[in-house]
Design an enzyme around this catalytic site. Sequence first.
Site, PDB file in Angstrom:
ATOM      1  N   THR A  38       0.845  -1.210   0.000  1.00 50.14           N
ATOM      2  CA  THR A  38       0.000   0.000   0.000  1.00 50.14           C
ATOM      3  C   THR A  38       0.876   1.254   0.000  1.00 50.14           C
ATOM      4  O   THR A  38       2.075   1.191   0.316  1.00 50.14           O
ATOM      5  CB  THR A  38      -0.904   0.015   1.245  1.00 50.14           C
ATOM      6  OG1 THR A  38      -0.119  -0.304   2.385  1.00 50.14           O
ATOM      7  CG2 THR A  38      -2.037  -0.968   1.115  1.00 50.14           C
ATOM      8  N   GLY A  39       0.216   2.413  -0.250  1.00 54.05           N
ATOM      9  CA  GLY A  39       0.857   3.717  -0.426  1.00 54.05           C
ATOM     10  C   GLY A  39       2.179   3.959   0.268  1.00 54.05           C
ATOM     11  O   GLY A  39       3.256   3.922  -0.345  1.00 54.05           O
ATOM     12  N   LYS A 141      -7.605 -16.219   9.419  1.00 60.40           N
ATOM     13  CA  LYS A 141      -8.614 -17.273   9.179  1.00 60.40           C
ATOM     14  C   LYS A 141      -8.053 -18.310   8.213  1.00 60.40           C
ATOM     15  O   LYS A 141      -8.223 -19.514   8.396  1.00 60.40           O
ATOM     16  CB  LYS A 141      -9.893 -16.646   8.605  1.00 60.40           C
ATOM     17  CG  LYS A 141     -10.870 -17.694   8.087  1.00 60.40           C
ATOM     18  CD  LYS A 141     -12.180 -17.106   7.644  1.00 60.40           C
ATOM     19  CE  LYS A 141     -13.047 -18.208   7.028  1.00 60.40           C
ATOM     20  NZ  LYS A 141     -14.427 -17.800   6.845  1.00 60.40           N
ATOM     21  N   ARG A 222       5.120 -20.482  39.985  1.00 59.57           N
ATOM     22  CA  ARG A 222       5.435 -21.858  40.435  1.00 59.57           C
ATOM     23  C   ARG A 222       4.169 -22.581  40.853  1.00 59.57           C
ATOM     24  O   ARG A 222       3.955 -23.733  40.553  1.00 59.57           O
ATOM     25  CB  ARG A 222       6.406 -21.810  41.615  1.00 59.57           C
ATOM     26  CG  ARG A 222       7.851 -21.942  41.162  1.00 59.57           C
ATOM     27  CD  ARG A 222       8.794 -21.939  42.332  1.00 59.57           C
ATOM     28  NE  ARG A 222       8.721 -23.153  43.114  1.00 59.57           N
ATOM     29  CZ  ARG A 222       9.012 -23.200  44.415  1.00 59.57           C
ATOM     30  NH1 ARG A 222       9.360 -22.119  45.061  1.00 59.57           N
ATOM     31  NH2 ARG A 222       8.966 -24.348  45.062  1.00 59.57           N
ATOM     32  N   HIS A 282      -0.176 -11.916  54.967  1.00 60.48           N
ATOM     33  CA  HIS A 282      -1.497 -12.438  54.570  1.00 60.48           C
ATOM     34  C   HIS A 282      -2.479 -11.309  54.257  1.00 60.48           C
ATOM     35  O   HIS A 282      -3.610 -11.298  54.724  1.00 60.48           O
ATOM     36  CB  HIS A 282      -2.048 -13.371  55.637  1.00 60.48           C
ATOM     37  CG  HIS A 282      -1.250 -14.638  55.753  1.00 60.48           C
ATOM     38  ND1 HIS A 282      -1.605 -15.805  55.130  1.00 60.48           N
ATOM     39  CD2 HIS A 282      -0.086 -14.869  56.377  1.00 60.48           C
ATOM     40  CE1 HIS A 282      -0.686 -16.726  55.380  1.00 60.48           C
ATOM     41  NE2 HIS A 282       0.248 -16.181  56.132  1.00 60.48           N
ATOM     42  N   GLU A 334      10.113 -11.306  52.727  1.00 62.37           N
ATOM     43  CA  GLU A 334       9.803 -11.942  51.436  1.00 62.37           C
ATOM     44  C   GLU A 334       9.994 -10.976  50.267  1.00 62.37           C
ATOM     45  O   GLU A 334      10.620 -11.303  49.272  1.00 62.37           O
ATOM     46  CB  GLU A 334       8.342 -12.416  51.433  1.00 62.37           C
ATOM     47  CG  GLU A 334       8.077 -13.648  52.270  1.00 62.37           C
ATOM     48  CD  GLU A 334       8.268 -14.932  51.475  1.00 62.37           C
ATOM     49  OE1 GLU A 334       8.301 -14.885  50.240  1.00 62.37           O
ATOM     50  OE2 GLU A 334       8.399 -15.989  52.111  1.00 62.37           O
ATOM     51  N   ASP A 480     -19.900  -1.977  73.399  1.00 62.63           N
ATOM     52  CA  ASP A 480     -18.960  -2.967  73.972  1.00 62.63           C
ATOM     53  C   ASP A 480     -17.539  -2.818  73.425  1.00 62.63           C
ATOM     54  O   ASP A 480     -16.557  -2.897  74.176  1.00 62.63           O
ATOM     55  CB  ASP A 480     -19.478  -4.403  73.762  1.00 62.63           C
ATOM     56  CG  ASP A 480     -19.868  -4.704  72.314  1.00 62.63           C
ATOM     57  OD1 ASP A 480     -19.721  -3.799  71.446  1.00 62.63           O
ATOM     58  OD2 ASP A 480     -20.315  -5.836  72.035  1.00 62.63           O
TER      59      ASP A 480
HETATM   60  N1  LIG Z   1      -8.502   1.280   4.028  1.00 64.85           N
HETATM   61  C1  LIG Z   1      -7.808   0.273   3.616  1.00 64.85           C
HETATM   62  O1  LIG Z   1      -8.197  -0.378   2.683  1.00 64.85           O
HETATM   63  C2  LIG Z   1      -6.535  -0.052   4.297  1.00 64.85           C
HETATM   64  N2  LIG Z   1      -5.766  -1.066   3.924  1.00 64.85           N
HETATM   65  C3  LIG Z   1      -4.687  -1.065   4.730  1.00 64.85           C
HETATM   66  N3  LIG Z   1      -4.799  -0.057   5.630  1.00 64.85           N
HETATM   67  C4  LIG Z   1      -3.831   0.307   6.659  1.00 64.85           C
HETATM   68  O2  LIG Z   1      -2.900   1.207   6.102  1.00 64.85           O
HETATM   69  C5  LIG Z   1      -1.670   1.147   6.809  1.00 64.85           C
HETATM   70  C6  LIG Z   1      -0.523   1.171   5.831  1.00 64.85           C
HETATM   71  O3  LIG Z   1      -0.646   2.249   5.000  1.00 64.85           O
HETATM   72  P1  LIG Z   1       0.587   2.802   4.204  1.00 64.85           P
HETATM   73  O4  LIG Z   1       1.247   1.593   3.589  1.00 64.85           O
HETATM   74  O5  LIG Z   1      -0.040   3.718   3.226  1.00 64.85           O
HETATM   75  O6  LIG Z   1       1.504   3.533   5.166  1.00 64.85           O
HETATM   76  C7  LIG Z   1      -1.714  -0.096   7.651  1.00 64.85           C
HETATM   77  O7  LIG Z   1      -1.797   0.289   9.015  1.00 64.85           O
HETATM   78  C8  LIG Z   1      -2.980  -0.809   7.195  1.00 64.85           C
HETATM   79  O8  LIG Z   1      -3.595  -1.478   8.273  1.00 64.85           O
HETATM   80  C9  LIG Z   1      -5.947   0.589   5.388  1.00 64.85           C
HETATM   81  N4  LIG Z   1      -6.365   1.679   6.080  1.00 64.85           N
HETATM   82  C10 LIG Z   1      -7.417   1.876   6.850  1.00 64.85           C
HETATM   83  O9  LIG Z   1      -8.424   1.390   6.963  1.00 64.85           O
END
Ligand SMILES: NC(=O)c1ncn([C@@H]2O[C@H](COP(=O)(O)O)[C@@H](O)[C@H]2O)c1NC=O
Length: 526
Positions: A38-39, A141, A222, A282, A334, A480
């Site tokens: 991601t970005g 999952k 323990r 205690h 202790e 008392d």
């Molecule tokens: N919205 C999305 O689809 C999404 N996908 C990934 N993130 C989060 O974005 C973060 C990473 O972002 P970056 O690579 O842009 O720094 C991670 O913490 C990840 O959990 C998202 N951000 C929030 O919800």
Amino acid sequence: MSENRIPIRRALVSVYDKTGLEELVRGLHDAGVTLVSTGGSAKLIEGLGLPVTKVEDLTGFPECLDGRVKTLHPRVHAGILADRRLDSHVQQLADLEVEPFDLVVSNLYPFTQTVASGASPDECVEQIDIGGPSMVRAAAKNHPSVAIVTSPERYADVLAATTAGGFTLEQRKQLAAEAFVHTASYDVAVASWMGNVLTDSSEGTGFPAWAGATWERSAVLRYGENPHQGAALYRSGHGPAGLAGAEQLHGKEMSYNNYVDTDAARRAAYDFDEPAVAIIKHANPCGVAVGGDVAEAHARAHACDPVSAFGGVIAANRPVSVEMARQVAEVFTEVIVAPGYEDGAVEVLQGKKNIRILVCEDLERGGVETRPVSGGLLMQQRDSFQAEGDDPSAWTLATGEAASPEVLADLAFAWRACRSAKSNAILLAKDGASVGIGMGQVNRVDSCKLAVERANSLAEGTERARGAVAASDAFFPFEDGPQVLIDAGVTAIVQPGGSVRDELTIEACKAAGVTMYFTGTRHFFH
Ligand SMILES: NC(=O)c1ncn([C@@H]2O[C@H](COP(=O)(O)O)[C@@H](O)[C@H]2O)c1NC=O
């Protein structure tokens, strides 16, 4: 049996906390792993000169709404969630031209830290990660097919697994369990904030409609209260470190009972503004005292009941001095707990092989505390020593002459120290030190007798009850108990008052010329 390793060929990387990311992605790249990211994470990888596919190129959909939508796309989630043990899933991926991920590396937006920084509600809400938990949960999952990593502490394991042919199924299960702890803790933090800060789910009662907590095991002990009981220590995932997070400088491993007694000792000693020491056995005090310094306070707390102080747990509310350490080292102890130790004090204490030396700063004041009962738990506001009636200036003189400043100071000390003894509690004090404590009795008159007996029998013939003052954690239902104190020579009594038979107690004190104050506040401790 096969280890069921899944080779790591394609990884999805989306992390807020970029600690260790450089080493990780370099290692993955060197091992021939394809990176999708991601970005901000992709930018960092690109900056290292490594090839990376941006998620938006994978999805064909731009990251939008200020990052609210990045990975929330079937092309990402199908790649995470396909159960590759199923031919039908593998076939569907092929039909849809979706490539599976073997590894997901993700950690979440810093919601808790944002809240702690005092940010506005809107800023906090913006830090509720949506896409991250979705990926993490999906990968966890699908641990039969995917490995999920949520902590930079695991990156070395990732690189080791990559060269070993992938994580084994057992390892993937372990990682999946960690991942759900990561998202569960996160959700508890969000839900708690939503119920307590964003809204008032308590509807003004101070007790939320829902209470969540996460606990991390920090030690297997323990044994428990008795040797046939297993036990472990858990630390709260939220809030101050407290005793569970205390630093142990020396000595044997803390036991279950050590923790219980040390908590009680801190409660007793940390209550005072002046240097104070409490010695606990205690979960009850066998000596509490204040002094010009902690050495003096300790000597006087010890003198209250030297027999019982053997094997005790000691708490000081100031750093332990060398002088105090020398005194403590003379008695089998202790545990000693304090907010710190002056130079040389730990060395003196270390002369005793087994004494456990703890540093523990914060005692939670205010707020709520919980206690388990079968099928649930009780929640109550902490019994902080701040009730109106805790200040002697608010006390009512029920009978007798107004106390001199010295006697009033002793009464104030007794009132404060008394609440660290289990009910029914009677505490006799002289010169800022307890001299006899009667606690945990099922009627108040027996607590009075016990306090007097302790005061008079432990100091070889001296009658320490004579001339002492007394505090009672709750009102006297009959005369008392006070009569026992009066007969023993107690000169002044402080108690909440409020019994329908207060007049009888007042009469007994009046007849004996004993001063009695009512606080109007009760401090039961069960
Ligand atoms: N919205 C999305 O689809 C999404 N996908 C990934 N993130 C989060 O974005 C973060 C990473 O972002 P970056 O690579 O842009 O720094 C991670 O913490 C990840 O959990 C998202 N951000 C929030 O919800």
